[in-house]
Design a protein around this motif. Structure first.
Motif: not given
Length: 118
Positions: A1-24
């Motif tokens: 579970a700890d590794m999942l939280l680490r992944f989710l935390s990093a992924y949230s930063r990595f994926n933060s511009k996804f919607i803007d990128n799709v709009h572009a």
């Protein structure tokens, strides 16, 4: 579970511009099928699902009202908060901004090129 939280935390930063990128990307596409697929994806990102998807979710025990009308970024934040609360720890503040630097630079460069880049 700890590794999942680490992944989710990093992924949230990595994926933060996804919607803007799709709009572009939608702004420069000519292919109607591509536009249709990405528009459907954006609708789901905003919490708008077709009946088939809602039925599939319900068949997996996920109540319709727990997702319908709730944008994906909000659902994701709720998931991260749940895991953080369960584990009584958070990694969000410890994820370095540089992990997404190359991705953001490449995306900005592609946007600046217009249709050729995207």
């Amino acid at each position: 579970a700890d590794m999942l939280l680490r992944f989710l935390s990093a992924y949230s930063r990595f994926n933060s511009k996804f919607i803007d990128n799709v709009h572009a990307l939608l702004g420069v596409l000519d292919n109607e099928r591509h536009i249709e697929v990405l528009t459907e994806n954006l609708e789901e990102e905003m919490g708008e699902y077709d009946l088939e998807t809602l039925h599939a979710l319900e068949s997996m025990g996920i109540p319709r009202e727990s997702v319908d009308g709730i944008p994906h970024p909000e659902l994701f934040r709720e998931l991260v908060q749940f895991v953080e609360t369960t584990l009584q720890r958070s990694y969000g503040k410890f994820i370095p901004s540089y992990i997404c630097e190359e991705l953001n630079q490449a995306t900005d460069h592609a946007r600046n090129l217009g249709p050729v880049g995207l």
